[in-house]
Write a protein that holds these residues in place. Sequence first.
Motif, PDB file in Angstrom:
ATOM      1  N   ARG A  13     140.826  12.651  56.196  1.00 38.71           N
ATOM      2  CA  ARG A  13     139.602  12.683  57.005  1.00 38.71           C
ATOM      3  C   ARG A  13     138.388  13.023  56.144  1.00 38.71           C
ATOM      4  O   ARG A  13     137.362  12.337  56.203  1.00 38.71           O
ATOM      5  CB  ARG A  13     139.745  13.708  58.131  1.00 38.71           C
ATOM      6  N   LEU A  21     137.620  11.020  63.474  1.00 39.70           N
ATOM      7  CA  LEU A  21     136.428  10.428  62.860  1.00 39.70           C
ATOM      8  C   LEU A  21     135.147  11.054  63.408  1.00 39.70           C
ATOM      9  O   LEU A  21     134.079  10.441  63.357  1.00 39.70           O
ATOM     10  CB  LEU A  21     136.412   8.916  63.090  1.00 39.70           C
ATOM     11  N   ALA A  46     131.562  10.591  61.836  1.00 39.78           N
ATOM     12  CA  ALA A  46     131.642   9.469  60.896  1.00 39.78           C
ATOM     13  C   ALA A  46     130.439   8.541  61.059  1.00 39.78           C
ATOM     14  O   ALA A  46     129.930   8.338  62.160  1.00 39.78           O
ATOM     15  CB  ALA A  46     132.930   8.685  61.114  1.00 39.78           C
TER      16      ALA A  46
END
Length: 335
Positions: free
Chosen positions: A91, A131, A134
């Motif tokens: 991640r 995410l 992101a």
Amino acid sequence: MIGIFTVVTYIQQKDISERYRQEDAVLANLTRQQEQRLVNEQRIEDQRRAIDLHYQNVYSNYIEDISNVIYKQSLNQTIFANEESKMSYIRRKTLLTLREIDSERKSQLFIFLHENHLLPNKNAPNTTISLIDADLHGITIRSPITGPYYFDGLVLKSVNLVNTSFLNCRFINGFLFTGSAMSHINFHGSIFRSIPEYVTLPGLDHGIDFGCSEKDEHTFFFEHVSLDYANFKDSQLCGVVFRNVNLSYANFTTADLAWVEFISQTELMHSNWFDAKLEAVSFINSNLSSATSLDVMDEGIQQFSNVVLPNGTWQFKNDIVINGDAESDVSYPLF
């Protein structure tokens, strides 16, 4: 006379010489400008290539690193204490890489995560990465001619998805898009639908009608997201819930909506419903002011409750209240 002729000839030659000198100066200046333009263009091209090479190097290093983590680490002694620490590393590496690369390589990275079953999945939260935060703005995910991309249980929370495209993709068995920026997102030709256990995935693209009905669970959620100017043209939505979503100027042209709910202060101002097919669609606590091509008497609309209609009137369950121009432009007027 000879003296006068000599003077005149001298003056003419001087004028000609001066004209040639000026023309040479102009030509020299144009040549310098052209050379400078070529130098500038070459410098810009060199910079573009350098930036592109940087993007490619960052992306290639990411793919090599994560591939080693996924495949080689499993064959030898792993450097991670457990699966959670491994996913945490992937991640962090993913978020950092997304900040350094362009939209084209972000798209490739997203597909890499998808093909390696790393995209956040609500049905397998312990084997995928988060995410959150992101930067995926500008990505384009276009299904290849060999077959569509299937995104199973996709979860995208607090993600930058502005100006992204999911073209002819398949979102199956639910998803959750929440707290994300999704302005100008394009879902053209995509399908949102759960699949019965007895149906294989390829069947979804062979015209099979899965009979979207009230029994189907509402497992597709857009919650607290900005979907203004979103494009759902030619898409199929079954059991999708839009909760507290900004869908101003959204395009539902020729879309197929069944058992879809627009609820909890969802904004649909100026949305386009031209030739959309509706079945059991509900509008509850929503604003349809100035929406176009939506027939409020369409039998496919199951419920209107606490809604501002396209003409600016209010609909309270089965009663229509004339609201007047003063209220027709109010965003989220109902609570």
